[in-house]
Design an enzyme around this catalytic site. Structure first.
Site, PDB file in Angstrom:
ATOM      1  N   ASP A   1      -2.157  -1.097  10.576  1.00  0.00           N
ATOM      2  CA  ASP A   1      -2.605  -1.037   9.410  1.00  0.00           C
ATOM      3  C   ASP A   1      -3.198  -2.548   8.608  1.00  0.00           C
ATOM      4  O   ASP A   1      -3.348  -2.551   7.594  1.00  0.00           O
ATOM      5  CB  ASP A   1      -1.598  -0.601   8.254  1.00  0.00           C
ATOM      6  CG  ASP A   1      -0.249  -1.161   8.262  1.00  0.00           C
ATOM      7  OD1 ASP A   1       0.051  -2.043   9.335  1.00  0.00           O
ATOM      8  OD2 ASP A   1       0.562  -0.785   7.669  1.00  0.00           O
TER       9      ASP A   1
ATOM     10  N   LYS B   1       0.818  -1.338  -0.252  1.00  0.00           N
ATOM     11  CA  LYS B   1      -0.031   0.111   0.011  1.00  0.00           C
ATOM     12  C   LYS B   1       0.930   1.183   0.013  1.00  0.00           C
ATOM     13  O   LYS B   1       2.169   1.333   0.279  1.00  0.00           O
ATOM     14  CB  LYS B   1      -0.917   0.138   1.120  1.00  0.00           C
ATOM     15  CG  LYS B   1      -0.209  -0.033   2.507  1.00  0.00           C
ATOM     16  CD  LYS B   1       0.214   1.366   3.162  1.00  0.00           C
ATOM     17  CE  LYS B   1       0.814   1.248   4.343  1.00  0.00           C
ATOM     18  NZ  LYS B   1       1.625   2.383   4.677  1.00  0.00           N
TER      19      LYS B   1
END
Length: 315
Positions: free
Chosen positions: A162, A24
């Site tokens: 995350d 990401k």
């Protein structure tokens, strides 16, 4: 690399599965305040990119399990190739994912795990978190575990802030849920308070550059001064992409760039090469640039010790 999964089934559970955990980038990152427990409140947008590891999991026979020496209870046979991560297997988030599910399901069958590591660590790309989250998804699917999507995200959050994003974004094993598809996720919190976001960079080309060093999370946070922005990142993201350069920032750049001037050099190079927007991802050390056109020569822009690669936007 197209992201998909492969399975073979036998009796009551899947006996073989491969997934390709994606990385990401963070588009914008505001550190707004520090809680009393030490956690920092962030505003950020998680966006999946096509830089992937490969994770294979298969159940292990009783004979193999008895001979397993890779972990401390002979339930996980762990081996890793690609980029070397020199740590105890028990510290790897894939093994931690197994342990968390094992706490809930003590009879969880023994498994073999093989991770081909391609996403660099210490880069702000979330590679380890993605691996751990995908391990949770795979183990649930393989053994038909009675764990809801929300429960799985809560388990993932225990591994790292995350991880929940990758659990949600990577959850293509459950195509019946509209809440679980590969898309950007906006966060205001410590990392797992996620809201699906409509931002799409389809048709844009993303170049990611990882220098030959990492930045520790502790190092990055040590120089940050939390401050609530005048306008929230969520509002800034509604502005045209060609305006982001002047209004969407990563607060870690203020503390990390003075320590590593090479990172500022990477950012300026991306802009000189025509990036519409460039930024550090997470707490670094990787940076990314968003381009209108494919950049097939991006690997030649930097010294050979720098890992630069480009991909068309996934979503």
């Amino acid at each position: 690399m197209q992201r998909n999964f492969v399975t073979l089934t036998f009796t009551h559970y899947i006996i073989y599965m491969i997934l390709f955990p994606e990385a990401k980038i963070n588009i914008g990152l505001n550190v707004t305040r520090r809680r009393e427990d030490g956690y920092h409140i962030l505003q950020t947008l998680f966006y999946p990119i096509n830089w992937c590891d490969a994770l294979e999991i298969l159940p292990m026979s009783d004979v193999n399990a008895a001979n397993c020496i890779s972990t401390n209870d002979n339930k996980v046979h762990w081996y890793q190739t690609g980029i070397i991560v020199d740590c105890d297997p028990e510290l790897n988030l894939c093994v931690k994912a197994y342990r968390l599910l094992q706490d809930r399901f003590p009879e969880l069958p023994a498994v073999e795990m093989h991770l081909e590591k391609q996403i660099p660590f210490g880069a702000g790309l979330g590679g380890g978190s993605s691996d751990g989250a995908h391990a949770l998804l795979m183990l649930r699917e393989m053994f038909g575990l009675d764990v809801t999507d929300n429960e799985l995200e809560a388990i993932a959050a225990r591994m790292g802030a995350d991880c929940a994003f990758f659990c949600r974004c990577g959850n293509q094993l459950n195509t019946s849920s509209n809440n679980h598809k590969m898309q950007a996720q906006y966060c205001e919190g410590i990392g797992y308070e996620l809201v699906p976001h409509t931002l799409s960079l389809k048709g844009k080309y993303i170049v990611v550059v990882k220098p030959p060093f990492g930045v520790s999370t502790r190092e990055a946070y040590s120089g940050v001064h939390p401050q609530l922005p005048d306008v929230s990142l969520d509002m800034m993201l509604t502005r045209p992409l060609d305006e982001w350069k002047d209004c969407i920032y990563n607060d870690f750049e203020k503390s990390v760039f003075p320590l590593y001037p090479q990172l500022d050099m990477i950012k300026q190079t991306l802009y000189l090469r025509g990036a519409i927007y460039a930024s550090m991802s997470g707490s670094g050390s990787a940076l990314f640039g968003i381009f209108d056109q494919e950049q097939p020569d991006c690997a030649t822009w930097f010294d050979e010790k720098y890992n630069a690669r480009g991909h068309w936007a996934l979503v």
